[in-house]
Design an enzyme around this catalytic site. Structure first.
Site, PDB file in Angstrom:
ATOM      1  CB  SER A   1       3.077  -1.478   4.208  1.00  0.00           C
ATOM      2  OG  SER A   1       3.563  -0.893   3.046  1.00  0.00           O
TER       3      SER A   1
ATOM      4  CG  ASP B   1       8.171  -7.218   1.778  1.00  0.00           C
ATOM      5  OD1 ASP B   1       8.288  -6.645   0.685  1.00  0.00           O
ATOM      6  OD2 ASP B   1       7.692  -6.671   2.795  1.00  0.00           O
TER       7      ASP B   1
ATOM      8  CG  HIS C   1       4.854  -5.201   0.827  1.00  0.00           C
ATOM      9  ND1 HIS C   1       5.642  -4.967   1.943  1.00  0.00           N
ATOM     10  CD2 HIS C   1       3.958  -4.177   0.796  1.00  0.00           C
ATOM     11  CE1 HIS C   1       5.248  -3.849   2.544  1.00  0.00           C
ATOM     12  NE2 HIS C   1       4.229  -3.363   1.872  1.00  0.00           N
TER      13      HIS C   1
END
Length: 367
Positions: A147, A311, A344
């Site tokens: 991320s 995601d 995610h």
């Protein structure tokens, strides 16, 4: 594996992208494994929004405090501390030990609070580079993160190309979409609209904008989970039947409130504002007329780019943008699109295919 937090203090001023300067600052960090004689086996782990330098293991006095990537880092794990010397660092502006809104401003003898300057991914990477200097590490065997941490790994590769042998960019994107910026802005507005926020000076008044932080976390958490996973885990299940009110009637409501309230107990509101802004600002192609390939052209590292099928915050299409740009510049890149139902958050969870890809990539890393 027992972890020991450490702090490095820097007195050389650090110029920031905003035009401000930190005249001195601390970076909290932890290390795992042993640095080899020629200091060639170091891997830097960059953290995402609400994580810290506590990447793996536990503390001797806190056996339940397990590092946020403990399934990834440790003896015999994909990032094998029997082979690598692993460094976890807490970013500037955070609330877990590095200089940030909660720490004391040496020039006022009061907490920085709302006066702490805005920081960027580039600022973080520059401060990390100084930490590597402080540790005597000229070149990293790898930089990796998921991320926002993946964005930092990417930044390391083009900002300090001669210092990175391998870059692992996981569940990341070359910049935030308008939708992602919108989610961040709604979360920030929730915090700033809390009457306890007091324009960021809440600490001086001995209060905390917990309601705003709770809502901000609820908004964020929705984006971390896939629709399928949310449906499978909660569906339309009720807690105690229909109550015809505004309490937590549905299990998903209860779950989100629990996550938000827990977050509001330990996280700092001023930190949340700054970290989400750093996410918004990251856009390496901006300085190159929107040409991501040109922005990444200085990089010399081997790349591993990993995305997850469900995601939707940082979709596989965004990872493929990075891959396409690297291939255009004839860089050494491996891409894995992992089938995972978790959205995610998949980059933090157990997935044999995902962990196997990282293990195999690092097995070929020369040190």
């Amino acid at each position: 594996m027992i972890a020991s937090p450490q702090v490095a203090h820097f007195t050389e001023p650090l110029p920031l992208a905003s035009g401000a300067t930190l005249r001195e600052y601390d970076l909290a960090y932890e290390t795992y494994g042993t640095l080899n004689a020629d200091k060639s086996n170091a891997i830097l782990i960059c953290h995402a929004l609400n994580a810290s330098h506590h990447v793996a293991g536990t503390y001797a006095d806190q056996p339940d405090n397990i590092g946020w990537w403990d399934n990834m880092v440790g003896p015999g794990k994909p990032v094998d501390t029997n082979r690598f010397f692993v460094i976890g660092v807490n970013n500037l502006g955070s609330c877990f030990g590095s200089t940030g809104p909660l720490t004391i401003n040496p020039h006022t003898a009061k907490p920085w609070g709302a006066d702490f300057p805005l920081v960027t991914v580039e600022d973080w990477v520059d401060s990390h580079a100084r930490l590597m200097d402080w540790l005597g590490i000229a070149k990293l065997a790898a930089v990796m993160g998921g991320s926002l941490g993946g964005m930092q790994a990417m930044c390391w590769a083009y900002r300090y190309p001669q210092r990175v042998a391998n870059a692992l960019v996981i569940a990341a994107a070359p910049n935030l979409s308008a939708q992602n910026i919108a989610f961040n802005e709604v979360a920030r507005q929730a915090i700033m609209a809390d009457p306890a926020f007091h324009d960021g000076t809440f600490a001086e008044k001995n209060v905390k904008p917990k309601d705003g932080l709770t809502v901000a976390r609820m908004i964020g958490h929705i984006t971390y989970i896939s629709d399928d996973q949310m449906e499978e885990k909660f569906g339309r299940e009720l807690r105690d039947g229909l109550q015809y009110g505004f309490g937590s009637e549905f299990q998903i409501e209860s779950y989100l409130r629990y996550q938000g309230e827990k977050f509001s107990e330990y996280y700092d509101a001023n930190t949340y504002l700054r970290v989400t802004k750093a996410l918004d600002y990251f856009d390496p192609a901006l300085a190159h007329g929107g040409d991501l390939a040109k922005a990444l052209s200085p990089a010399t590292a081997r790349f591993l780019i990993v995305s997850f099928t469900t995601d939707w915050r940082f979709s596989p299409a965004r990872s493929r943008e990075i891959v396409k740009a690297l291939l255009k510049e004839k860089k050494n890149v491996t891409y894995a699109e992992v089938d995972a139902p978790h959205g995610h958050d998949a980059f933090l969870l157990e997935n044999p295919q995902y962990l196997g890809v990282v293990r195999a990539f690092l097995a070929r890393a020369a040190i």
